[in-house]
Write a protein that holds these residues in place. Structure first.
Motif: not given
Lengths: 112, 115
Positions: A9, A33, A35, A37, A40-43, A45, A91, A101-105, B43, B89, B106
């Motif tokens: 983690x 996938x 990603x 991050x 202040x930004x989004x994830x 790719x 991520x 899509x389903x993200x991990x922590x 996440x 987001x 975004x």
């Protein structure tokens, strides 16, 4: 819990060291996938696997980065010769549907 | 070049009232849009989505509206609850071709719901 898991983690490393992260997707998902991050930004790719095949890599993924998904199950992301600019949240996400899509922590990397 | 824009970094609303989060996009190739919620140290969690062939999708307290001609979508939360406080987001997909449905995000909007 059968969600996406990521290890470790948190990772703190010194500049120049190599690090490896692991992602275990939801078991029946064939798409995976990565990603990144930053604050202040989004994830953003990084790369995409369908089963074991890596089908696309972002230009953000320099040659110091490599990702694998042997046997189409878990995936690893390795960063060689880390730089301070690599500090970010990494991520992993998996999908069986076309879009959701389903993200991990996430794994938070700090390069000192 | 930010292809998905969330122009409000933060939004504060009272519990029970409506929260409206906005998102604009520039890439005409996007054909699917999603909203994710993110708590600190976790996440993103998928919330709701909409295809470009629709203009509205509803799921419980959450409704997403899409105005394709304006390249604008919004997420409505009614009624807002303190547990909704998180970063939201907006994400878009469909511009890659092939089987890669990568998401373009975004920068997020921090929603605070005050009791």
């Amino acid at each position: 819990d059968t969600g996406v898991s990521q290890n470790p983690r948190h990772k703190i490393t010194k500049r120049g060291q190599n690090v490896t992260f692991r992602c275990d997707p939801i078991s029946e998902h064939n798409r995976l996938y990565w990603y990144r991050q930053t604050l202040g930004q989004g994830p953003e790719f990084l790369t995409y696997f369908q089963n074991e095949a890596q089908l696309e890599k972002s230009r953000l993924l320099s040659d110091r980065f490599s990702a694998e998904r042997p046997k189409g199950s878990f995936s690893t992301l390795e960063i060689q010769r880390t730089e301070q600019g690599d500090s970010a949240m990494y991520l992993c996400a998996s999908s069986s549907q076309v879009y959701e899509q389903y993200f991990g922590p996430g794994t938070r990397l700090t390069v000192t | 070049d930010q292809q998905v824009k969330q122009n409000s970094p933060s939004l504060s609303v009272q519990e029970g009232r409506i929260s409206i989060l906005n998102c604009d996009y520039t890439n005409s190739m996007f054909d699917y849009f999603l909203w994710y919620k993110k708590y600190p140290a976790e996440g993103p969690t998928f919330l709701i989505s909409i295809s470009s062939i629709k203009d509205k999708n509803e799921d419980g307290r959450f409704t997403v509206f899409l105005n394709k001609s304006a390249k604008h979508l919004s997420l409505h939360i009614v009624p807002s609850q303190p547990g909704d406080s998180a970063v939201y987001f907006c994400a878009a997909s469909g511009d890659s071709g092939g089987s890669n449905y990568k998401l373009t995000f975004g920068k997020g909007t921090l929603l605070t719901v005050n009791p």
